[in-house]
Design an enzyme around this catalytic site. Structure first.
Site, PDB file in Angstrom:
ATOM      1  N   GLU A 104     -17.546  -4.030   7.743  1.00 22.51           N
ATOM      2  CA  GLU A 104     -16.532  -3.450   8.647  1.00 22.51           C
ATOM      3  C   GLU A 104     -16.825  -1.968   8.937  1.00 22.51           C
ATOM      4  OE1 GLU A 104     -12.138  -5.153   7.592  1.00 22.51           O
ATOM      5  OE2 GLU A 104     -13.171  -4.048   6.039  1.00 22.51           O
ATOM      6  N   ARG A 129       0.853  -1.198   0.000  1.00 17.30           N
ATOM      7  CA  ARG A 129       0.000   0.000   0.000  1.00 17.30           C
ATOM      8  C   ARG A 129       0.882   1.239   0.000  1.00 17.30           C
ATOM      9  NH1 ARG A 129      -5.318  -1.050   0.602  1.00 17.30           N
ATOM     10  NH2 ARG A 129      -5.950  -2.906   1.769  1.00 17.30           N
ATOM     11  N   THR A 141     -10.238  -5.065  -6.886  1.00 17.40           N
ATOM     12  CA  THR A 141     -10.580  -4.941  -5.460  1.00 17.40           C
ATOM     13  C   THR A 141     -11.768  -5.842  -5.119  1.00 17.40           C
ATOM     14  OG1 THR A 141     -11.473  -3.568  -3.687  1.00 17.40           O
ATOM     15  CG2 THR A 141     -11.949  -2.810  -5.873  1.00 17.40           C
ATOM     16  N   ILE A 142     -11.683  -6.429  -3.937  1.00 13.66           N
ATOM     17  CA  ILE A 142     -12.829  -7.227  -3.465  1.00 13.66           C
ATOM     18  C   ILE A 142     -13.986  -6.306  -3.074  1.00 13.66           C
ATOM     19  CG2 ILE A 142     -11.385  -9.130  -2.620  1.00 13.66           C
ATOM     20  CD1 ILE A 142     -12.077  -8.055   0.276  1.00 13.66           C
ATOM     21  N   ASP A 143     -13.707  -5.001  -2.939  1.00 16.54           N
ATOM     22  CA  ASP A 143     -14.751  -4.075  -2.467  1.00 16.54           C
ATOM     23  C   ASP A 143     -15.739  -3.657  -3.560  1.00 16.54           C
ATOM     24  OD1 ASP A 143     -13.579  -4.107   0.019  1.00 16.54           O
ATOM     25  OD2 ASP A 143     -12.405  -2.297  -0.299  1.00 16.54           O
ATOM     26  N   GLY A 161      -6.859  -0.680  -7.067  1.00 24.48           N
ATOM     27  CA  GLY A 161      -8.173  -0.174  -6.671  1.00 24.48           C
ATOM     28  C   GLY A 161      -8.197   1.350  -6.689  1.00 24.48           C
ATOM     29  N   ASN A 162      -9.051   1.909  -5.815  1.00 23.19           N
ATOM     30  CA  ASN A 162      -9.278   3.351  -5.833  1.00 23.19           C
ATOM     31  C   ASN A 162      -8.039   4.227  -5.684  1.00 23.19           C
ATOM     32  OD1 ASN A 162     -11.844   4.575  -6.177  1.00 23.19           O
ATOM     33  ND2 ASN A 162     -12.574   3.119  -4.649  1.00 23.19           N
ATOM     34  N   ARG A 192     -23.000 -14.229  19.117  1.00 24.99           N
ATOM     35  CA  ARG A 192     -21.612 -14.565  18.778  1.00 24.99           C
ATOM     36  C   ARG A 192     -21.203 -13.773  17.544  1.00 24.99           C
ATOM     37  NH1 ARG A 192     -21.917 -16.561  23.044  1.00 24.99           N
ATOM     38  NH2 ARG A 192     -21.376 -18.674  23.731  1.00 24.99           N
ATOM     39  N   HIS A 194     -14.671  -1.161   4.386  1.00 28.81           N
ATOM     40  CA  HIS A 194     -14.737  -0.043   5.332  1.00 28.81           C
ATOM     41  C   HIS A 194     -15.613   1.083   4.811  1.00 28.81           C
ATOM     42  CE1 HIS A 194     -12.370  -0.869   8.804  1.00 28.81           C
ATOM     43  NE2 HIS A 194     -11.396  -1.395   8.074  1.00 28.81           N
TER      44      HIS A 194
HETATM   45  O1  F6P Z   1      -9.533  -2.829  -0.030  1.00 26.63           O
HETATM   46  C1  F6P Z   1      -9.700  -4.167   0.207  1.00 26.63           C
HETATM   47  C2  F6P Z   1      -9.769  -4.467   1.688  1.00 26.63           C
HETATM   48  O2  F6P Z   1      -9.757  -5.863   1.828  1.00 26.63           O
HETATM   49  C3  F6P Z   1     -10.947  -3.867   2.431  1.00 26.63           C
HETATM   50  O3  F6P Z   1     -12.155  -4.561   2.239  1.00 26.63           O
HETATM   51  C4  F6P Z   1     -10.449  -3.950   3.848  1.00 26.63           C
HETATM   52  O4  F6P Z   1     -11.140  -3.046   4.653  1.00 26.63           O
HETATM   53  C5  F6P Z   1      -8.996  -3.616   3.692  1.00 26.63           C
HETATM   54  O5  F6P Z   1      -8.650  -3.960   2.372  1.00 26.63           O
HETATM   55  C6  F6P Z   1      -8.067  -4.300   4.635  1.00 26.63           C
HETATM   56  O6  F6P Z   1      -6.779  -3.785   4.444  1.00 26.63           O
HETATM   57  P1  F6P Z   1      -5.426  -4.457   4.928  1.00 26.63           P
HETATM   58  O7  F6P Z   1      -5.183  -5.678   4.093  1.00 26.63           O
HETATM   59  O8  F6P Z   1      -4.406  -3.422   4.702  1.00 26.63           O
HETATM   60  O9  F6P Z   1      -5.613  -4.844   6.366  1.00 26.63           O
END
Ligand code: F6P
Length: 357
Positions: free
Chosen positions: A231, A74, A134-136, A111-112, A275, A180
């Site tokens: 999240e 990142r 991106t999975i988002d 991604g973004n 839970r 997030h």
């Molecule tokens: O951007 C993808 C993602 O998996 C988000 O869904 C998640 O909030 C974030 O990355 C987690 O980031 P990291 O892998 O840096 O903990």
């Protein structure tokens, strides 16, 4: 000789290798003399001249492999213009590497944030082609990002597994799904997994409404309930705070994440046993699903064809079943969020799924 730089940037996902394979195979198959330079760990490799010259064989046998053969990291966009520890300008360093290696273009799978940087590099004169990772699924300009469907499958499977144990014990279960800023993954996995309540960042929840929905199920004789929580889910109360106020409140939170806070509130308000399950990074792992393999292969081929036509400054995206070029300047800085008024939300609500609003 066509010299193509390639990098994977930001959080990984399942179909990065399949996408690179799509680009590489198409380029090699064009009959042109092609050399692909793979930068190690994303923009970091481009900044610090860390790369490897790829061979066609490097792209063989990776269609089904998760992760990324190049590694990733990142490199936040907001820090791009902030000098590094040695006082070097990161953007200038990237431009220098690009020039030193005599690249004709740079392919960015990201991604973004990563596409914001790719647009910046494009504005700085580099020939860039972007691919939506991106999975988002929150990238503007494409109906679908690669990685999303694979993650939906994993998160759905987590909810499915929780379903049986929740039913046996008559408990309320919360499954926290990644995302997030946006709730696409939670929305799709929640619907696919038959969640009773789905809480998304885009639809601030009222805990009273959540409890009401649980009580309704109890009255109907349902012994258990499943809540899919993103999240980044946020309460109505917190959504009305300023950024500064929210930051301050978050500093004093005792729970590791929003799901635990919601769980404690439900337990206190209803007396029901709750839970929390957090599948976490499992959602980004493992092999890409068939849908992603197809999407990645198509996107990769389309990106390579843009390169061959010397059309730069674009990201390729999926629009109404077709792969189309979208200007990076249009993609950069925009988020594709779930519209609370969209038909998928209305459909889900019409069958009784509660969104806490
Ligand atoms: O951007 C993808 C993602 O998996 C988000 O869904 C998640 O909030 C974030 O990355 C987690 O980031 P990291 O892998 O840096 O903990």
């Amino acid at each position: 000789m066509l010299r193509v730089g390639m990098l994977t940037s930001g959080g990984d996902c399942q179909s990065l290798n399949a996408t690179m394979r799509g680009v590489a195979k198409t380029l090699y198959n064009s009959g042109k003399d092609v050399e692909i330079i793979g930068f190690i760990e994303g923009y970091k490799g481009l900044m610090y001249n860390n790369y490897k010259v790829m061979k066609p064989g490097d792209f063989s046998g990776i269609l089904t492999e998760g992760g990324t053969i190049l590694g990733t990291s990142r490199q936040p966009f907001k820090l791009m213009r902030v000098p590094d520890a040695e006082g070097r300008d990161k953007v200038e360093e990237m431009k220098k590497t690009y020039a030193r290696l005599k690249l004709d273009c740079l392919v960015v799978l990201g991604g973004n944030g990563s596409q914001k940087t790719s647009n910046l590099l494009s504005e700085e004169g580099l020939n860039v082609v972007g691919l939506p990772k991106t999975i988002d699924n929150d990238l503007w300009g494409t109906d679908m990002t690669f990685g999303f469907q694979s993650a939906v499958n994993i998160a759905t499977n987590a909810i499915d597994c929780i379903h049986t144990t929740a039913a046996s014990h008559g408990r309320v279960f919360i499954v926290e799904v990644m995302g997030h800023k946006v709730g696409w993954l939670t929305l799709h996995a929640g619907i696919a997994g038959g969640a009773d309540i789905i809480l998304l960042p885009e639809i601030p929840y009222d805990i009273e409404k959540v409890v009401k929905a649980l009580e309704k199920r109890n009255k109907e004789g349902k012994r258990f309930s499943i809540i899919a929580v993103a999240e980044g889910a946020i309460s109505k109360e917190d959504s009305e705070l300023t950024k500064k106020e929210l930051k301050k409140k978050n500093l004093n939170r005792v729970y590791p994440s929003v799901s635990y806070e919601i769980g404690a509130q439900i337990q206190e308000m209803t007396g029901q046993e709750v839970r929390v399950t957090v599948p976490g990074h499992m959602q980004r792992g493992g092999e890409p699903c068939a849908y992603d393999r197809v999407l990645s292969t198509r996107l990769g081929a389309a990106a390579a064809n843009l390169i061959l036509k010397k059309q730069f400054g674009y990201m390729v995206g999926l629009r109404d079943q077709d792969i189309v070029p979208v200007p990076l300047s249009e993609v950069a800085g925009k988020l594709k969020s779930v519209d609370p008024e969209s038909s998928i939300i209305k459909e889900a609500k019409s069958l009784g799924i509660c969104f806490g609003d």
